[in-house]
Design a protein around this motif. Structure first.
Motif, mmCIF file in Angstrom:
data_model
loop_
_atom_site.group_PDB
_atom_site.id
_atom_site.type_symbol
_atom_site.label_atom_id
_atom_site.label_comp_id
_atom_site.label_asym_id
_atom_site.label_seq_id
_atom_site.Cartn_x
_atom_site.Cartn_y
_atom_site.Cartn_z
ATOM 1 N N HIS E 19 0.817 -1.194 -0.188
ATOM 2 C CA HIS E 19 0.051 -0.004 0.025
ATOM 3 C C HIS E 19 0.761 1.267 0.140
ATOM 4 O O HIS E 19 0.356 2.334 0.201
ATOM 5 C CB HIS E 19 -1.029 0.000 1.209
ATOM 6 N N GLU E 90 -8.608 -0.816 5.404
ATOM 7 C CA GLU E 90 -8.326 0.494 6.396
ATOM 8 C C GLU E 90 -6.716 0.846 6.206
ATOM 9 O O GLU E 90 -6.562 2.049 6.353
ATOM 10 C CB GLU E 90 -8.537 -0.143 7.822
ATOM 11 N N ARG E 91 -6.088 -0.171 6.162
ATOM 12 C CA ARG E 91 -4.596 0.107 5.632
ATOM 13 C C ARG E 91 -4.355 1.031 4.700
ATOM 14 O O ARG E 91 -3.579 2.001 4.720
ATOM 15 C CB ARG E 91 -3.792 -1.283 5.773
ATOM 16 N N GLN E 94 -5.281 4.483 5.042
ATOM 17 C CA GLN E 94 -4.528 5.466 6.041
ATOM 18 C C GLN E 94 -3.820 6.491 5.322
ATOM 19 O O GLN E 94 -3.597 6.371 3.988
ATOM 20 C CB GLN E 94 -3.511 4.770 6.905
ATOM 21 N N PRO E 95 -3.476 7.564 6.095
ATOM 22 C CA PRO E 95 -2.850 8.994 5.211
ATOM 23 C C PRO E 95 -1.714 8.556 4.526
ATOM 24 O O PRO E 95 -1.279 9.113 3.667
ATOM 25 C CB PRO E 95 -2.464 9.813 6.170
ATOM 26 N N THR E 96 -0.816 7.596 5.415
ATOM 27 C CA THR E 96 0.479 7.214 4.823
ATOM 28 C C THR E 96 0.213 6.334 3.477
ATOM 29 O O THR E 96 1.451 5.891 2.778
ATOM 30 C CB THR E 96 1.278 6.486 5.722
ATOM 31 N N SER E 97 -0.805 5.872 3.267
ATOM 32 C CA SER E 97 -0.897 4.845 2.032
ATOM 33 C C SER E 97 -1.215 5.814 0.751
ATOM 34 O O SER E 97 -1.480 6.781 0.832
ATOM 35 C CB SER E 97 -2.151 3.828 2.114
ATOM 36 N N LYS E 100 -4.943 5.577 -1.146
ATOM 37 C CA LYS E 100 -6.180 5.988 -0.461
ATOM 38 C C LYS E 100 -7.094 6.898 -1.478
ATOM 39 O O LYS E 100 -8.163 6.910 -1.432
ATOM 40 C CB LYS E 100 -5.674 7.096 0.733
ATOM 41 N N THR E 149 1.457 -2.452 10.819
ATOM 42 C CA THR E 149 -0.014 -1.973 10.315
ATOM 43 C C THR E 149 -0.084 -0.694 9.676
ATOM 44 O O THR E 149 -1.455 -0.504 9.250
ATOM 45 C CB THR E 149 -0.750 -1.972 11.777
ATOM 46 N N LYS E 150 0.877 -0.022 9.455
ATOM 47 C CA LYS E 150 0.936 1.300 8.782
ATOM 48 C C LYS E 150 1.545 0.935 7.369
ATOM 49 O O LYS E 150 2.769 0.448 7.562
ATOM 50 C CB LYS E 150 1.247 2.564 9.587
ATOM 51 N N ASP E 153 5.784 4.414 6.961
ATOM 52 C CA ASP E 153 5.853 5.904 7.866
ATOM 53 C C ASP E 153 7.046 6.370 8.236
ATOM 54 O O ASP E 153 8.034 5.825 9.094
ATOM 55 C CB ASP E 153 5.085 5.239 9.289
#
Ligand SMILES: Nc1ncnc2c1ncn2[C@@H]1O[C@H](COP(=O)(O)OP(=O)(O)OP(=O)(O)O)[C@@H](O)[C@H]1O
Ligand SMILES: Nc1ncnc2c1ncn2[C@@H]1O[C@H](COP(=O)(O)OP(=O)(O)OP(=O)(O)O)[C@@H](O)[C@H]1O
Ligand SMILES: [Mg+2]
Ligand SMILES: [Mg+2]
Lengths: 315, 331, 327, 332, 510
Positions: E19, E90-91, E94-97, E100, E149-150, E153
């Motif tokens: 992602h 959901e991952r 996330q903003p770091t993906s 999105k 999970t992120k 980052d």
């Protein structure tokens, strides 16, 4: 005074004397050097006179016709029927003209960067050698740091930093300048070292004392007395560095950070040509490479001779 | 010497810092090291006189010469020429005017001329710098005159130094020294790089010029015979000190300091009188850590205890305890 | 002698600090690190937070000190592009570059000295002249052209050697080596030749001219006058004196081989640090760039130190610390 | 001089050395002939460039290109050595002819210990093993006056002073007990007080061993004191050769006369020095006839055309037309 | 039998975190390890993958329901379930993906049971399923265990475990990876869909080779079996090699120029106080100056299809009429320029990438010449893609005239509109560096994502295109073609998204 001056047998004109000098002789008696020098001169002249000689203006994109693309050397183009002596490239650019203009750019970058590093290096070297002490230590330490990075790396860095600092709109116009600075900055330390070394020797010679005796200050002594005497090795380095700078520019262009494609230098031409290594359009790579190597080789041959000729210890 | 001396050198000292780099000193716990190249030298030179300094290599002759002409600042002591101090800041202007009256001739005729300059330009440099004469033609004339004066041809001006022999180069150097109408010329071993036959030419020339122009010389040499030939008065240096000063002839007929005797003894005897020579013992000690007391004591045949402790003062032209105490009969 | 070594060390440290400063300035001022890290979508608050977190609000000297402290511990941050620790990236690429550089250096040094000595001894022989002529061509050929030429001949036309990469490697701990497999060795041939060639010609020319100069020295004449055999004079008396200047210059140059590898690695797709750097330059991956810079400086400092030590071994004049014996 | 007068240790016959340059072939030595008897010290004097060093180099076979021996022969104890092949000549060098150069600072290889250089030379010329060679080296150092040689032998050259170094150089030259030594200005680079020591040393050693010496120098004083005979060279030729006393006290050749008069002396009145006008000609411009004729105040027409050969005048030989019988009236 | 395949591409994946980077080469690699709910075949057709079926809940147009395949296992042996899908979506949100953007319309993803997942959108989104082929699913348990999970980052100052390790359900299992050097994968012998695909490759090695010549050399010398990015100039020669096969085909990507049509004045031009690009006539003149057939023939060597719209034919909304480009007509172009008040042309600067698209630099050079022929003097700045894209993405953009290429992974015009024509607001218009801003157009674009009535939606799309094509905000050049070269034992078809489906590879002849 009872002593009589020795008669001076040689009183020809200056040119004749130059021709008769040992330097000129050693030049004349080395056919390789003569050939190399002639070749170098020819290439330089051709580059300088490119606008007069070149059948096309490769730097004017508007004059290019894509349909002329990939013409083989000496054969008429399949579509337009035009003939290009050394063929044309993907953009329909005449390789011969491109080489002339390209060498012009390469030599300009080379000469300007050599001049740039020469001025900085000789200046700093003179000051370091003449003043000594902390100034010297500082200058030489900086030179050491610089020397620890190969030219290409320094040039890449300077180029990268310049990219970051110069607004994008100005970048094309500035490329030449950036190249000059990048290559120039990567070579000054050599001059500084050499000049410092020779200055250390020269400044202890008593003719410098003689000049100081009549009240000359440091700068005039450095420029008028010391500088001409350290010029020999500088000249040699400059010659050899000219060849190096031309190669370095080509390498930078090859790595993609050199002259823009609309104003190709020899290196940029090679970078384009290299894409055609397997596809059969050999002339796009071969001719610019050949000119680059010949240019570097002839300058190097000349520099090599010059070094030997100016080195009293050899021969 | 009734009139005031032209050159007055008082208690001249020069110390060079020859310490190892800071790091070495820290690591090896070594103190700073100083080399006393010149240590308390005083002498006078009268106008028109030739004062000679002799001594072995490293005894500080050149250092004295360089301080006298102002190329090197003294660590201590004074040099005054025609009453103007060479190292007093207050008289900087006067000194600049004085400069033209002082010139120097160096030992190495091959290094003393800028190899890239033509002879004419070399000789003209002081003329231009001191604005002796104005105008290109006048300068040219003057250069020609000077070349003739030293026995060269005016046409030689357009040649480069390397086209001349050593003796001719030394003549050019002399011409340059005379270009600013100098009155006082410091000659640092002007002939030691030359052959005897050429040396004779230069020495004769210098004497001729002295007579004609009333020059004053400080003449430096390690060759006693040459010194004897040139000098009216002579100072003998050893390890930075003046050990003996005396009139030219007297020094040779009646050397007083043991070192002077030794030097004289070391000179091979051309006359082949067959007189047995005492071999000189030892070599010059390291000037960084000279022997204490009289620096000559390790080589001195007359050494006694006091010499090892006490530096002899110059009394009556000699710095030697043995002489001063009258323990040696003047020969 | 200890002082001599310590001084070299100190000079090395100064060089490292100077380079660290360049690297730091690049990191700090060329492109905004926050923008580079966060990308376009970041909110203002994100930025402020990261700026604070990275300590970019602190005084510059403090930032520099922190940078140096981190760098000294091998922490160069995270690659913008690969999202991995720069230190581990460097370690991963290190073996490839080191093997390439060391082999090239050995190749250049050994061949260069041998040819240089030969060219000096047989000064006017035709082989020596040929070697000298070739060396000039070598100096005039850009490295990338040599590489391309070699690929064309040996990989494409003859198909003897692989055109890119390291071939198969064997892992010895974290170190991967291509020296233990045939394909690894074959892969090394062309890059080593390419990278070593320029150095070889330079060293060779240097050795020749130094040797010619030494051969005119008085002590060589005196050795001849004592009837020492010519071979012995050449290899015992002249060579060692030749090597002293050669080692300084060659040492500096060979230290640079690591960085010269940039071009070679690009041409041969050699998975080393040079290629990493070129990629980093193109992606403006500043942490990698500055780490590489420091690495090159480190190699340089290390080689200078080694050169200095070799010096002490070669030249007894540097060994004596006894001033009483001098003069 | 001993009985073996018949075979001189060294005999130089018409030795001619040329340097081929692009403009001309320069004759640095022009038919030089002289003998050195066993145990004799021959002094060679003359101005810089007169050919003194070239003579020495030619004898020992170390003329570097572009120089070459263009004629004449060199005989060592009666056997020709100038035409020996390289390897044979190498064995003569150091073993039978020793050589001492001017500058002790640069004569020694700075990278090797004194011991290494001595032992190397000894072992090249003798069959001694390493230990014996070392013992020999120590003895030699002792002989040349280096104190505590066992201790100093493992020093490097830079740890010695100039005078000490010249002693080492002498030891190196004497290693293989050569019959003949060429000392090319052995003291010029040394301090005045040390010069005398070195000259005395050379003289003593040669006397002890019966070695003959060719002592090249600028310094007439040294010659006067040391040499048995002296050769005065001018522009590649011998102007005068003979017993030192006679040549120094009453030189015959006008050049020799000038030379002696030009030297300032410690005795007598400091009068104006005798001055020979001009300088020695360059090799490329040696005048025809007598090379000295342009500077000679007594030159006459023959001097401009015909080269004077060495003429025996008593014990001496002189190359001057003034002493040719047929010109007797002019000489007077 | 061991059947390794060495696969060479011009660039490497930036990461294998599924992602972190929405970028061609990255997806190309990752799709072999990670799988998504749906997939596209090489022709761009949407097919089920981890989801066996899907539907919009009949009672709720804002909720999609996906039925998942049973018996799917991750590489570490754990079972795949709805939890993993929820976690992965959901991952990806996330903003770091970097993914999105595909999921902006998603409000919530929830698990119904182990094999059923529901995606609730903010409004009705009839085309959501198109986006699901881009969102790859990773193991929740594995990610949690490894603190991954992120998506990538930077704030962590620590590297993300998933950047170098992978645990997907895909046909290949990661063995080792050295970025920019090689990535080795082995066949997933426990692959859940083994029966449906050949999956003959036992070991798959990706080697990125940047230099064109080296890449071709590697293929010629047999060091690699399959080259994904064949330089156009070498296609002819490669085709003559008896042991090689070259497959060509269209890519889902259009190449075009963009320009600043909004600023009051340009910085890089020589016209004071005016923006020539703001004048439609100037834009049309530029469009007419481009000789598309010549670029196709010479620069692209035939490996492209000239176009008049910035949309490849695979995309919903494409028509033949839109695709028609104006004929090259320098005279008319000059006349238009004169009309617009620039009879003598003007000068400006063009930015171009040199390592992203097929012969991108060559295209720019050729165009510069063509613009020159109508009197517009163009300076060319060509540089690496990372720098180039930065210029476009900065806000405000730092380029006034640029080349860009756009692929449409959703196969729908909406993707183009919202990235390229919508004004720069929020997450929309992020690649629109032209400054084009039209409230009406923005409203129409926004309506597309909510329109459930597909014919009506298509009508809006057609209306938009007619209008936008006429505006000539962009100057379309061509749709890029792709060529794959490989040993004759292989026959890998060109994938329109340039993500070759290597699980489909079967060896012939051997
Ligand atoms: N710049 C300097 N730095 C350190 N020491 C110096 C310097 N100049 C001279 N010396 C030292 O001072 C001492 C005296 O040197 P000086 O040159 O005056 O001697 P000299 O008598 O002229 O010797 P020579 O006959 O060799 O010319 C020597 O030991 C020398 O090494
Ligand atoms: N390599 C050479 N090439 C050309 N000429 C040379 C060479 N070596 C010596 N000569 C010339 O040979 C002549 C004699 O030189 P030599 O060195 O023997 O003189 P010298 O009497 O020893 O002088 P000095 O007292 O200066 O040592 C000189 O004129 C010199 O120029
Ligand atoms: Mg002195
Ligand atoms: Mg000599």
């Amino acid at each position: 005074m009872s002593s009589t001056p020795l008669p001076t047998p040689r009183s020809q004109g200056r040119l004749a004397r130059l021709w008769d000098s040992d330097l000129a002789f050693s030049f004349r008696s080395s056919p390789v050097t003569v050939a190399a020098t002639l070749l170098a001169l020819l290439l330089v002249l051709a580059a300088v006179a490119a606008p007069l000689i070149a059948p096309y203006d490769p730097f004017d994109p508007a004059s290019l016709d894509l349909s002329d693309g990939f013409s083989r050397p000496m054969e008429p183009n399949e579509i337009t029927g035009k003939v290009f002596w050394l063929g044309s490239d993907a953009q329909g650019r005449d390789i011969f003209s491109a080489i002339l203009y390209g060498s012009r750019v390469s030599l300009l970058v080379g000469a300007a960067s050599v001049l740039f590093s020469l001025v900085i290096g000789v200046g700093l070297g003179l000051v370091a050698g003449y003043v000594g002490g902390r100034t010297e230590a500082l200058i030489m330490r900086v030179a050491d740091v610089q020397l620890s990075f190969p030219a290409i790396l320094v040039a890449l860095l300077v180029f990268g930093v310049a990219r970051g600092l110069i607004p994008p709109a100005l970048q094309e116009q500035m490329t030449l300048l950036v190249l000059v600075v990048a290559i120039g900055l990567s070579n000054w330390a050599q001059y500084a070292r050499t000049v410092r070394g020779s200055t250390l020797v020269e400044k202890n010679k008593v003719y410098v004392d003689a000049a100081r005796l009549i009240g000359l200050k440091a700068w005039p002594v450095m420029l008028k007395h010391v500088l001409p005497n350290v010029a020999g090795p500088v000249l040699v380095i400059a010659t050899i560095n000219l060849a190096l700078a031309v190669i370095e520019e080509a390498t930078l262009s090859f790595l993609g950070v050199g002259m823009p494609p609309t104003q190709p230098s020899l290196g940029t031409l090679i970078r384009f040509g290299q894409q055609y290594l397997f596809s059969g359009e050999w002339w796009i790579l071969l001719f610019p490479s050949l000119v680059l190597v010949l240019l570097a080789l002839s300058i190097n041959l000349f520099g090599d001779w010059l070094r030997d000729a100016l080195n009293p210890k050899l021969r | 010497m009734s009139e005031a001396p032209f050159v007055e050198v008082r208690d001249l000292r020069r110390v060079f810092d020859v310490s190892k780099p800071w790091l070495n000193r820290v690591l090896e716990n070594a103190p700073r090291q100083y080399l006393k190249a010149v240590d308390g030298v005083s002498f006078d030179i009268a106008r028109g006189e030739t004062f000679a300094l002799v001594g072995e290599s490293g005894s500080g002759k050149s250092t004295v010469a360089r301080m006298v002409v102002g190329l090197l600042p003294p660590s201590d002591g004074t040099v005054a020429i025609a009453g103007v101090s060479m190292n007093d800041v207050d008289v900087a202007q006067e000194r600049q005017r004085l400069r033209r009256r002082i010139q120097m001739i160096f030992q190495d005729p091959y290094a003393s001329l800028n190899p890239r300059w033509r002879v004419g330009r070399i000789i003209a440099e002081p003329i231009r710098a001191f604005q002796i004469v104005e105008g290109e033609a006048a300068i040219n004339n003057r250069v020609g005159e000077l070349l003739t004066l030293v026995g060269l041809h005016p046409d030689d001006r357009s040649k480069f130094p390397h086209e001349f022999s050593g003796g001719q180069r030394q003549r050019i150097a002399i011409a340059r020294a005379l270009a600013s109408n100098a009155e006082f010329i410091v000659c640092d071993e002007p002939t030691s790089a030359l052959d005897v036959s050429v040396q004779a030419q230069i020495l004769n020339l210098m004497r001729d010029l002295q007579e004609r122009l009333g020059l004053t010389y400080l003449f430096i040499s390690h060759n006693l015979a040459v010194v004897r030939h040139m000098a009216t008065r002579i100072g003998v240096m050893y390890l930075g000190r003046l050990v003996e000063i005396s009139d030219g002839k007297q020094l040779f007929s009646n050397p007083r300091h043991p070192y002077t005797r030794m030097l004289l003894d070391a000179v091979p005897d051309l006359a082949m009188t067959g007189k047995a020579r005492d071999g000189v013992k030892g070599e010059i000690p390291n000037p960084i850590s000279p022997p204490c007391g009289c620096t000559f004591h390790p080589r001195c045949p007359l050494v006694f205890d006091r010499c090892r402790i006490e530096t002899p003062p110059v009394i009556d032209g000699v710095a030697c305890h043995a002489v001063n105490e009258g323990r040696v009969a003047a020969a | 002698m200890l002082a001599y070594i310590l001084r070299s060390l100190m000079q090395g440290i100064i060089v490292m600090l100077a380079v660290a400063f360049i690297a730091f300035s690049m990191f700090r001022f060329v492109g905004d690190p926050v923008v580079n890290m966060l990308g376009q979508e970041a909110t203002l608050q994100d930025r402020a937070e990261l700026t604070e977190r990275l300590g970019l609000n602190d005084p510059v000297p403090l930032q520099f000190a922190r940078f140096v402290a981190d760098a000294a511990q091998g922490d160069f941050g995270i690659s913008y592009r690969q999202g991995r620790k720069v230190s581990s990236l460097i370690l991963e690429r290190l073996p490839a570059t080191v093997e390439l550089a060391v082999l090239s250096a050995i190749f250049a040094f050994v061949t260069g000295i041998a040819l240089g000595v030969y060219a000096a001894i047989r000064r006017d022989g035709w082989i020596a002249n040929l070697v000298m002529a070739l060396s000039l061509i070598g100096v005039s050929l850009p490295t990338f052209l040599i590489g391309i030429g070699l690929i064309y001949i040996f990989a494409v036309e003859l198909r003897w050697l692989p055109s890119f990469g390291r071939g198969d490697t064997v892992a010895l701990g974290w170190w991967t080596t291509g020296l233990l497999t045939t394909s690894g060795l074959k892969s090394l041939v062309m890059p080593v030749l390419t990278l070593g060639f320029l150095q070889l010609t330079l060293i060779m020319r240097l050795v020749r001219s130094e040797m010619l100069e030494v051969m005119r020295a008085d002590f060589i004449r005196f050795a001849r006058a004592r009837g020492i055999p010519e071979r012995r004079i050449e290899f015992r008396h002249a060579l060692r004196n030749t090597l002293i200047p050669v080692i300084t210059i060659a040492g500096v140059q060979l230290g640079g081989v690591v960085a010269f590898a940039i071009v070679t690695e690009t041409v041969f797709q050699w998975p080393g640090l040079g290629a990493l750097f070129v990629n980093a330059v193109q992606f403006v991956d500043v942490p990698v760039m500055s780490a590489y810079l420091l690495f090159v400086a480190f190699v340089f400092v290390l080689t200078s130190l080694i050169v200095d030590l070799v010096y002490i071994g070669l030249d007894p004049r540097l060994r004596t610390g006894n001033p009483a014996m001098a003069k | 001089m001993t009985v073996k007068e018949a075979v001189p240790v060294l005999s130089v016959r018409d030795l001619t050395v040329e340097f081929v340059t692009r403009r001309a072939t320069l004759r640095a030595l022009d038919r030089v002939s002289f003998d050195v008897a066993r145990g004799e010290v021959l002094g060679v004097v003359g101005e810089s460039g007169a050919g003194k060093s070239v003579t020495g180099s030619a004898i020992i076979g170390l003329i570097d290109p572009p120089g070459r021996i263009a004629g004449g022969e060199v005989l060592l104890s009666g056997a020709r050595i100038d035409d020996l092949p390289q390897e044979a000549m190498r064995k003569v060098r150091g073993k039978r002819i020793g050589m001492i150069f001017q500058d002790p600072l640069t004569s020694l290889n700075p990278l090797y210990r004194i011991s290494e250089q001595l032992i190397e030379t000894i072992r090249v010329h003798t069959d001694l093993d390493a230990a014996q060679a070392r013992a020999r080296a120590i003895a030699l150092l002792d002989e040349v006056g280096i104190p505590a040689p066992e201790r100093r032998i493992d020093s490097y050259p830079h740890e010695f002073s100039g005078g000490m170094r010249q002693r080492v150089v002498i030891a190196l030259a004497l290693c293989a007990e050569p019959e003949f030594i060429i000392a090319d200005e052995p003291t010029t680079a040394l301090d005045v007080s040390v010069q005398a020591q070195i000259i005395a040393l050379i003289k003593r050693l040669c006397k002890e061993r019966g070695t003959s010496v060719m002592l090249v120098t600028h310094d007439m004083g040294v010659i006067a004191e040391t040499a048995d005979r002296v050769a005065v060279m001018y522009a590649g030729r011998i102007a005068e050769i003979g017993p030192v006393r006679e040549v120094v006290k009453q030189p015959l050749h006008p050049y020799a006369k000038g030379l002696m008069g030009a030297i300032p002396s410690l005795e007598g009145e400091a009068k104006r020095l005798v001055q020979i006008p001009g300088t020695m000609p360059r090799l490329s411009a040696i005048p025809p006839g007598c090379a000295f004729n342009p500077r000679c105040s007594q030159a006459f027409s023959r001097c401009h055309v015909e080269r004077p050969e060495l003429i025996a005048v008593g014990d001496r030989k002189v190359a001057c037309h003034l002493y040719d019988e047929s010109n007797a009236e002019i000489a007077a | 039998q061991a059947r390794p395949l060495k696969w060479a591409a011009a660039g490497d994946a930036l990461t294998i975190d599924p992602h972190a980077q929405n970028e061609g080469p990255t997806t190309s690699l990752n799709q072999n390890i990670y799988e998504s709910l749906t997939e596209r075949d090489h022709a761009g057709k949407l097919l089920p993958l981890l989801a066996s079926s899907w539907r919009v809940l009949p009672d709720d147009p804002t909720t999609w329901e996906f039925k998942l395949e049973a018996n799917v296992k991750f590489h570490d042996g754990s079972a795949f379930s709805a939890d993993d899908v929820v976690f992965s979506y959901e991952r990806a949100m996330q903003p770091t993906s970097d993914f999105k953007g595909y999921l902006t319309s998603v409000e919530k993803v929830s698990k119904v049971d182990d094999l059923t997942v529901r995606i609730k959108t903010k409004g009705p989104n009839p085309l959501l399923v198109n986006n699901t082929s881009s969102i790859r699913i990773m193991s929740k348990a594995w990610a949690e265990k490894n603190n991954a999970t992120k998506a990538q980052d930077f704030k962590n100052k620590e590297e993300n475990f998933a950047v170098r390790n992978a645990n997907g359900t895909g046909p290949f299992v990661l063995v080792s990876r050295e970025a920019d050097v090689k990535t080795v994968m082995k066949r997933n012998d426990a692959y859940w869909a083994k029966a449906k695909v050949p999956l003959e490759i036992t070991e798959l090695t990706l080697v990125p080779i940047k230099q064109d010549a080296t890449r071709v050399a590697a293929l010629l010398s047999g060091e690699v079996d399959f080259v994904q990015d064949v330089p156009v100039q070498d296609i002819a020669r490669l085709k003559t090699q008896p042991k090689l096969r070259v497959n060509s085909g269209a890519e889902n990507r259009t190449i075009f120029f963009g320009m600043d049509v909004a600023s009051a004045d340009l910085k890089g031009d020589n016209v004071e106080g005016k923006n020539p690009f703001a004048d439609k006539k100037v834009r049309q003149a530029l469009n007419m100056a481009i000789n598309r057939p010549a670029i196709q023939r010479v620069v692209m060597r035939g490996e492209s299809v000239p176009t008049g719209v910035i949309m490849p034919p695979f995309v919903n909304g494409w028509t033949k009429e839109l695709d028609a480009a104006p004929p090259t007509d320098a005279a008319k172009a000059k006349a238009l320029l004169a009309e617009a008040g620039y009879p003598n042309g003007f000068s400006t600067t063009l930015h171009c990438p040199n390592d992203r698209y097929v012969n991108d630099e060559g295209i720019c050079q050729a165009a510069v010449g063509m613009f020159g022929q109508i009197g517009i003097k163009v300076n060319l700045v060509s540089q690496s893609k990372s720098i180039h894209f930065n210029l476009i993405q900065r806000n405000p953009p730092e380029t006034e005239f640029y080349l860009v290429g756009w692929g449409v992974p959703t196969y729908d015009s909406d993707y183009i509109f919202s990235y390229m024509y919508h004004s720069r607001t929020g997450s929309q218009g992020s690649w629109n560096a032209t400054g084009y801003k039209n409230a009406e157009v923005d409203a129409m674009i926004q309506s597309l994502s909510k329109e459930v009535d597909l014919p009506k939606r298509d009508a809006t799309i057609a209306k938009l295109w007619t209008r936008l094509k006429d505006e000539t905000i962009y100057l379309p050049i061509h749709n890029q073609s792709l060529s794959y070269a490989m040993g004759t034992s292989l026959d890998i078809p060109v994938d329109v998204a340039n993500n070759p489906k290597l699980k489909m590879v079967s060896f012939k002849g051997s």
